[in-house]
Design a protein around this motif. Structure first.
Motif, PDB file in Angstrom:
ATOM      1  N   ALA A 173       0.832  -1.203   0.000  1.00 20.34           N
ATOM      2  CA  ALA A 173       0.000   0.000   0.000  1.00 20.34           C
ATOM      3  C   ALA A 173       0.868   1.255   0.000  1.00 20.34           C
ATOM      4  O   ALA A 173       0.564   2.243  -0.686  1.00 20.34           O
ATOM      5  CB  ALA A 173      -0.924  -0.012   1.211  1.00 20.34           C
ATOM      6  N   THR A 176       2.221   2.040  -3.562  1.00 18.12           N
ATOM      7  CA  THR A 176       1.305   2.318  -4.676  1.00 18.12           C
ATOM      8  C   THR A 176       1.275   3.791  -5.059  1.00 18.12           C
ATOM      9  O   THR A 176       0.904   4.133  -6.189  1.00 18.12           O
ATOM     10  CB  THR A 176      -0.127   1.861  -4.340  1.00 18.12           C
ATOM     11  N   ALA A 236      -5.829   2.012  -0.036  1.00 19.39           N
ATOM     12  CA  ALA A 236      -5.263   1.395  -1.245  1.00 19.39           C
ATOM     13  C   ALA A 236      -6.138   0.243  -1.725  1.00 19.39           C
ATOM     14  O   ALA A 236      -6.365   0.089  -2.934  1.00 19.39           O
ATOM     15  CB  ALA A 236      -3.846   0.910  -0.955  1.00 19.39           C
TER      16      ALA A 236
END
Length: 348
Positions: A173, A176, A236
């Motif tokens: 996460a 990203t 995320a």
């Protein structure tokens, strides 16, 4: 005691209250245990009030419901000073042996003798990477959770994150925002319900302990899921950026391939594949069978009741690897040590 992180400090608190003479040997040059090495964006699973060691509530962090690692380091540093715990740094223990009058710990600053030893070294210094085919031929960078510090250095890269636990989800996460990420897991990740955090997990672990006397436990923490949906992970996931893929079959020079023939080139592989307990200096005692863990009753070694293992997860007490959970097992360990010292002739 060996180890001056959260488990060692919790045991030190109870040893001080019991009036026992003790020393804490810590290999690190500064306080804070493994928390001083975690990545910047890491957040606790629980609010500060539910992440405290015995005797001293953790203060809240301004602007954060879930404190970061730096806040935990500051808390542990203050905790150590508040209770005047006798932590000796940097002292590396190479081996613990039996001898006349008790036990001896060989260190790089001499030999320390005691009648009992609490081992609270954690697992941070023993990162585990599985023997995946092709790991040695991959031409890009490989690192473990152990070496991850933040997403900035991966900007614009293609990053393969391996591991379906909390660290894998959090690091995937985290990345990203700056990189193209593919998250590979051995089984489909199971997210805990969004309302579940460390408070509820500790309550579940407590109920499991209380229910153990009534027969086999049903449900429990593991039945809910594996991954705590912290706000960044939840964001995320809900944005469709945190999508798990099956574990790849092998690494190649340029990336990874899957059993169905799919290939994905990448610049970096991040192994979020866990750690192993750091117990090498106990080898001279012969406590461990040829395979498996050291047999224990709670935290106490079955082979030698003078040795206690503290803070290694459910193996040495439910939730004992957490800030809020380690106090319970630390208290019991110190009670047992105190009883042993007052009732047994420990000469060998």
């Amino acid at each position: 005691m060996v180890g001056g992180g959260q488990a060692g400090l919790a045991a030190g608190y109870y040893l001080r209250r019991a009036g026992l003479d003790f020393a804490i040997l810590d290999a690190a040059p500064a306080p804070g245990g493994a928390w001083q090495h975690y990545w910047e964006s890491l957040r606790l699973f629980s609010p500060a009030a539910y992440s405290s060691l015995p005797g001293r509530p953790m203060p809240g962090q301004a602007g954060q419901e879930y404190p970061d690692a730096a806040h935990v380091v500051a808390y542990l540093t203050e905790y150590e000073k508040r209770y005047e715990l006798p932590v000796h740094r940097s002292v590396w223990v190479s081996g613990v042996e039996r001898g006349p009058g008790g036990l001896s710990a060989r260190t790089d600053s001499g030999t320390w003798r005691s009648q009992a030893v609490v081992f609270a070294t954690g697992s941070w210094e023993r990162p585990f990477v599985p023997a995946v085919p092709g790991r040695g031929v991959f031409g890009g960078r490989q690192l473990h959770t152990y070496g991850y510090r933040g997403p900035a250095e991966f900007a614009g890269q293609r990053v393969l994150v391996v591991g379906g636990g909390n660290s894998g989800a959090q690091i995937a996460a985290d990345l990203t925002a700056v990189a193209e990420v593919r998250w590979a897991t051995r089984r489909t990740p199971r997210f805990l319900p969004d309302e579940i955090d460390g408070r509820a997990l500790f309550d579940l672990a407590t109920r499991r302990v209380h229910a153990a006397a009534d027969g086999p436990a049903h449900g429990g923490v593991g039945s809910l899921g594996d991954i705590v949906a912290t706000p960044p992970v939840r964001a995320a996931r809900d944005a469709g950026l945190l999508v798990a893929h099956p574990m790849f079959e092998r690494l190649t020079e340029s990336g990874a391939t899957w059993a169905d023939g799919t290939a994905w080139d990448c610049d970096t592989v991040v192994w979020c594949t866990g750690f192993r307990p750091d117990l090498a200096s106990l080898r001279p005692l012969g406590l461990r069978p040829s395979h498996g863990r050291i047999p224990t009753e709670g935290t106490r070694s079955v082979e030698d009741p003078r040795i206690h293992l503290l803070g290694y997860g459910d193996w040495t007490g439910p939730a004992s690897a957490t800030l809020i959970g380690v106090g319970r097992t630390a208290r019991t360990a110190v009670q047992q040590i105190s009883t042993l010292l007052h009732t047994t002739d420990l000469d060998t």
